[in-house]
Motif scaffolding. Structure first.
Motif, PDB file in Angstrom:
ATOM      1  N   LYS A 294      32.331  39.731  42.778  1.00 48.80           N
ATOM      2  CA  LYS A 294      32.802  38.666  41.884  1.00 48.80           C
ATOM      3  C   LYS A 294      32.267  38.915  40.470  1.00 48.80           C
ATOM      4  N   PRO A 295      32.725  40.010  39.879  1.00 49.01           N
ATOM      5  CA  PRO A 295      32.150  40.399  38.591  1.00 49.01           C
ATOM      6  C   PRO A 295      32.561  39.492  37.439  1.00 49.01           C
ATOM      7  N   ASP A 296      31.635  39.346  36.518  1.00 45.06           N
ATOM      8  CA  ASP A 296      31.935  38.683  35.255  1.00 45.06           C
ATOM      9  C   ASP A 296      32.448  39.779  34.322  1.00 45.06           C
ATOM     10  N   THR A 297      33.742  39.723  34.025  1.00 52.94           N
ATOM     11  CA  THR A 297      34.337  40.802  33.230  1.00 52.94           C
ATOM     12  C   THR A 297      34.425  40.446  31.745  1.00 52.94           C
ATOM     13  N   ARG A 298      33.672  39.427  31.346  1.00 50.05           N
ATOM     14  CA  ARG A 298      33.739  39.041  29.930  1.00 50.05           C
ATOM     15  C   ARG A 298      32.993  40.023  29.026  1.00 50.05           C
ATOM     16  N   TYR A 299      32.180  40.865  29.611  1.00 48.52           N
ATOM     17  CA  TYR A 299      31.472  41.831  28.768  1.00 48.52           C
ATOM     18  C   TYR A 299      31.530  43.211  29.407  1.00 48.52           C
ATOM     19  N   GLU A 300      31.449  44.222  28.528  1.00 48.67           N
ATOM     20  CA  GLU A 300      31.693  45.588  28.976  1.00 48.67           C
ATOM     21  C   GLU A 300      30.402  46.336  29.262  1.00 48.67           C
ATOM     22  N   LEU A 301      29.790  46.031  30.355  1.00 45.24           N
ATOM     23  CA  LEU A 301      28.645  46.835  30.796  1.00 45.24           C
ATOM     24  C   LEU A 301      29.020  47.299  32.187  1.00 45.24           C
ATOM     25  N   GLY A 486      32.739  35.536  36.720  1.00 44.25           N
ATOM     26  CA  GLY A 486      31.647  35.861  37.636  1.00 44.25           C
ATOM     27  C   GLY A 486      31.415  34.827  38.714  1.00 44.25           C
ATOM     28  N   VAL A 487      32.293  33.843  38.806  1.00 45.29           N
ATOM     29  CA  VAL A 487      32.149  32.816  39.849  1.00 45.29           C
ATOM     30  C   VAL A 487      33.348  32.941  40.777  1.00 45.29           C
ATOM     31  N   GLU A 488      33.071  33.005  42.089  1.00 49.32           N
ATOM     32  CA  GLU A 488      34.189  33.050  43.034  1.00 49.32           C
ATOM     33  C   GLU A 488      34.715  31.636  43.154  1.00 49.32           C
ATOM     34  N   ILE A 489      35.937  31.408  42.684  1.00 47.87           N
ATOM     35  CA  ILE A 489      36.440  30.039  42.764  1.00 47.87           C
ATOM     36  C   ILE A 489      37.384  29.844  43.948  1.00 47.87           C
ATOM     37  N   ASP A 542      35.049  21.756  43.214  1.00 43.80           N
ATOM     38  CA  ASP A 542      33.819  21.385  42.493  1.00 43.80           C
ATOM     39  C   ASP A 542      33.434  22.471  41.484  1.00 43.80           C
ATOM     40  N   ARG A 543      33.428  23.704  41.950  1.00 43.70           N
ATOM     41  CA  ARG A 543      33.076  24.814  41.052  1.00 43.70           C
ATOM     42  C   ARG A 543      34.076  24.934  39.916  1.00 43.70           C
ATOM     43  N   LEU A 544      35.352  24.771  40.283  1.00 42.17           N
ATOM     44  CA  LEU A 544      36.399  24.858  39.269  1.00 42.17           C
ATOM     45  C   LEU A 544      36.177  23.779  38.203  1.00 42.17           C
ATOM     46  N   MET A 545      35.888  22.572  38.665  1.00 42.07           N
ATOM     47  CA  MET A 545      35.687  21.467  37.724  1.00 42.07           C
ATOM     48  C   MET A 545      34.474  21.704  36.842  1.00 42.07           C
ATOM     49  N   GLN A 546      33.440  22.282  37.429  1.00 44.43           N
ATOM     50  CA  GLN A 546      32.238  22.561  36.638  1.00 44.43           C
ATOM     51  C   GLN A 546      32.595  23.451  35.440  1.00 44.43           C
ATOM     52  N   ILE A 547      33.464  24.430  35.699  1.00 45.27           N
ATOM     53  CA  ILE A 547      33.855  25.327  34.607  1.00 45.27           C
ATOM     54  C   ILE A 547      34.781  24.597  33.629  1.00 45.27           C
ATOM     55  N   VAL A 548      35.711  23.796  34.171  1.00 46.70           N
ATOM     56  CA  VAL A 548      36.661  23.089  33.294  1.00 46.70           C
ATOM     57  C   VAL A 548      35.919  22.157  32.328  1.00 46.70           C
ATOM     58  N   VAL A 549      34.931  21.423  32.834  1.00 45.98           N
ATOM     59  CA  VAL A 549      34.229  20.483  31.939  1.00 45.98           C
ATOM     60  C   VAL A 549      33.104  21.171  31.168  1.00 45.98           C
ATOM     61  N   GLY A 550      32.861  22.457  31.477  1.00 47.07           N
ATOM     62  CA  GLY A 550      31.796  23.180  30.780  1.00 47.07           C
ATOM     63  C   GLY A 550      30.431  22.660  31.144  1.00 47.07           C
ATOM     64  N   GLY A 551      30.290  22.174  32.363  1.00 48.72           N
ATOM     65  CA  GLY A 551      29.023  21.563  32.782  1.00 48.72           C
ATOM     66  C   GLY A 551      28.011  22.588  33.258  1.00 48.72           C
ATOM     67  N   THR A 552      26.775  22.179  33.248  1.00 46.80           N
ATOM     68  CA  THR A 552      25.731  23.096  33.680  1.00 46.80           C
ATOM     69  C   THR A 552      25.455  22.943  35.172  1.00 46.80           C
ATOM     70  N   SER A 553      25.879  21.828  35.765  1.00 48.61           N
ATOM     71  CA  SER A 553      25.573  21.619  37.177  1.00 48.61           C
ATOM     72  C   SER A 553      26.804  21.143  37.929  1.00 48.61           C
ATOM     73  N   ILE A 554      26.935  21.630  39.148  1.00 47.92           N
ATOM     74  CA  ILE A 554      28.045  21.206  39.997  1.00 47.92           C
ATOM     75  C   ILE A 554      27.912  19.714  40.326  1.00 47.92           C
ATOM     76  N   ARG A 555      26.677  19.221  40.276  1.00 44.74           N
ATOM     77  CA  ARG A 555      26.442  17.808  40.605  1.00 44.74           C
ATOM     78  C   ARG A 555      27.055  16.872  39.570  1.00 44.74           C
ATOM     79  N   ASP A 556      27.327  17.387  38.376  1.00 40.18           N
ATOM     80  CA  ASP A 556      27.897  16.526  37.339  1.00 40.18           C
ATOM     81  C   ASP A 556      29.379  16.242  37.538  1.00 40.18           C
TER      82      ASP A 556
END
Ligand code: ASP
Length: 595
Positions: A294-301, A486-489, A542-556
């Motif tokens: 589940k790579p984070d492809t936003r950067y080229e390393l 980098g997050v498996e949604i 839940d994970r999807l929503m965390q990214i949509v709202v730009g939150g730091t925690s899934i609990r939010d």
């Protein structure tokens, strides 16, 4: 305290605007703040929509003003008053209702509030345990309201999208039988059948496949799933999944459907156009370039396999890793040669948590390659390594060797650490990615047997079928995961719909006919009656929503989440039950369990 009586709210606080000047409105909500300015009392009244300033002026309405003297934060009031423009110097451009105020003619105090354990405001830094214990107060904060309401919008959009595409939302049971998703089941003892248990669903997997046999063709459900796992930061014992299954699909149909719904969420909720189709990466390539699936492809390393360069190395760690059947991987951190010895020691130390025994650091300086290990590497090895890693002067080279899984996991973590340290992860970029061609099985070293990478109902690639009995490790599955930054949604697969293939997969997994019959007999039976080819996917909302709202925690983004220890601090669950309840359920708690 007073009753609402026949009072009727005319609007939410923020719906009052300049066009209402002169009108009488009736608003209801909470006292957000209270200011007494020389006899005139100003209150910010709050409801779910936001704030409006209400004014209690003794010369305008004396009795309302007298009552306003009693008010405290979080009291619940109803006001009836006249909308007036604010004096020009009092206009608050930060507030939606900042151009007007409501002059109260009459007020009713509907409820009082005890002093709250924390202020109901977004800026408050509140300990999370306190937030969870008083979740109803935490959820009153505008930021939390926004997130939960956004979740509603996303789920509604999902439902609309699937409905428009011919999918039916069909409910499946909670009191059911184990579904093999690889986690522990939550069990519910049966009172009526002593010694028997239901399992809460880890997913509706078997039911959705049965719905395809039943001919519904296209199913979806926004559904709660339960998995009794040791909790990590991004896990909850119960979570919500968008569960999907369709008949006669090609994997591309699933990709298109999911890309469609995600593109709509990004466009309609975030106002962002995301490019489609999403890129695809094979599992082999993902592991090779990124060390993870589940790579984070936003950067080229990128990682590079260097195993072929060091088979005869004099450096004993490299030699040993290869002799033990492992691999050697390296990466280049461009321009990081000036990082200190302490920096690289810190990285090495952090990697220990992922099983790495060591990390070799070399710097490409003006004077050439530098580092304690360089003297063990031949000129040929050095040249090949530098070429493979496209190293330039000023770069930092990091290498490690170990078993395949350990090396990849450690290097994957290293890649992320380097990216954070180099500060090259863009914030508002959304890189969606399909990871495809997963291996059908993983070898479990502990249990000395093959295990399903996804679940045992995943269809092997047609061209790999004949490997089932002879080379199970080489079989690729018709399975796909969707990854975002980098997050498996989500993930899913084309399923096995033929009893003969299902049987062979069970055998490869060491599941006997008898065990298969006990566990999934109903599915195998159903497959005898004309099961259509089918496949599906599930997305973690839940994970999807965390990214949509730009939150730091899934609990939010979960209204009533559990702590890392699986506790609900508000209702105090889990909790003990009475002896009578235990007896009814034919259960006994042993003393050792309580110590
Ligand atoms: N049942 C799978 C899961 O919950 C998803 C799927 O294969 O559709 O992860």
């Amino acid at each position: 305290m007073e009753e609402m009586g026949s009072w009727k709210r005319t609007s939410y606080c923020t719906e009052v605007g300049k066009t209402d000047v002169g009108k009488t409105v009736c608003l209801m909500g909470w006292v957000n703040s209270y200011r007494d300015h020389g006899g005139v009392i100003f209150i910010d009244l709050r409801d779910r929509a936001g704030l409006v300033q209400v004014v209690f002026n003794p010369t305008f309405a004396a009795s309302a003003h007298d009552k306003a003297n009693l008010l405290r934060n979080e009291w619940v009031i109803a006001v009836s008053g006249e909308v007036r423009p604010r004096p020009a110097d009092m206009v608050n451009p930060k507030l939606r209702t900042g151009a007007i105020e409501v002059w109260v003619k009459e007020m009713r105090i509907l409820n009082r509030s005890a002093a709250t354990p924390f202020a109901i405001e977004d800026e408050a830094k509140i300990n999370e345990e306190l937030r969870l214990k008083y979740r109803y107060l935490d959820l009153r904060r505008p930021e939390m309201q926004k997130k939960i309401i956004c979740r509603h919008r996303v789920v509604k959009l999902i439902r609309d999208h699937f409905d428009t595409n011919g999918f039916y939302e069909i409910e499946t049971p909670f009191l059911a039988k184990s579904t093999p998703e690889g986690a522990r089941d939550y069990l519910i003892p049966s009172r009526i059948s002593p010694g028997k248990f239901y399992a809460l669903p880890q997913s509706p997997q078997l039911f959705k496949q049965i719905l395809m046999v039943a001919g519904f063709d296209r199913y979806f459900q926004v559904v709660r799933c339960m998995r009794d796992e040791d909790l990590r930061a991004d896990r909850q014992p119960e979570f919500t999944q968008l569960d999907v299954e369709m008949s006669f699909p090609q994997p591309e149909d699933i990709y298109e459907l999911i890309e469609g719904v995600l593109a709509r969420i990004w466009k309609e909720i975030l106002g962002i156009e995301i490019p489609r189709p999403f890129p695809k990466l094979s599992w082999d390539e993902a592991m090779s370039k990124y060390g993870c699936d589940k790579p984070d492809t936003r950067y080229e390393l990128f990682l590079q396999d260097l195993s072929d360069i060091f088979p005869n190395s004099e450096y004993r760690f490299f030699k040993q890793a290869l002799a033990d059947g492992g691999i050697i991987k390296g990466m280049n951190a461009p321009g990081c040669a000036e990082w200190s010895r302490k920096d690289t020691d810190d990285l090495t130390y952090a990697l220990k948590a992922y099983g790495a025994k060591g990390l070799t650091a070399m710097r490409l300086q003006d004077s050439g390659l530098a580092g304690p290990v360089v003297k063990y590497l031949s000129a040929d090895e050095q040249n090949k390594m530098l070429e493979r890693l496209s190293a330039k002067k000023g770069d930092l080279i990091l290498i490690m060797g170990d078993k395949f899984a350990v090396t990849n996991e450690a290097m994957n973590q290293l890649r992320q650490m380097i990216a954070r340290k180099m500060n090259i992860i863009p914030e508002h970029k959304y890189n969606f990615l399909w990871v495809v061609d997963f291996p059908l099985f993983d070898w479990s070293e502990n249990e000395k047997r093959w295990k399903s990478t996804h679940h045992p109902f995943t269809m092997p690639r047609a061209e790999d079928l004949d490997k089932l009995e002879f080379d199970p490790g080489k079989i690729k599955a018709l399975a796909y995961d969707i990854v975002l930054n980098g997050v498996e949604i989500g993930g899913g697969s084309i399923r096995i719909h033929r009893p003969d293939i299902q049987e062979r997969v069970f055998h490869a997994l060491g599941i006997s006919d008898e065990e298969a019959k006990i566990k999934f007999g109903f599915l195998l039976d159903a497959f005898k009656y004309g099961a259509p080819p089918h496949g599906g996917i599930a997305l973690g909302i839940d994970r999807l929503m965390q990214i949509v709202v730009g939150g730091t925690s899934i609990r939010d983004v979960i209204p009533f989440p559990k702590t890392q220890a699986g506790a609900d601090l508000m209702v105090d669950a889990p909790s003990e039950v009475s002896e009578d309840q235990l007896k009814e359920l034919h259960l006994e708690v042993t003393k050792e369990d309580l110590t």
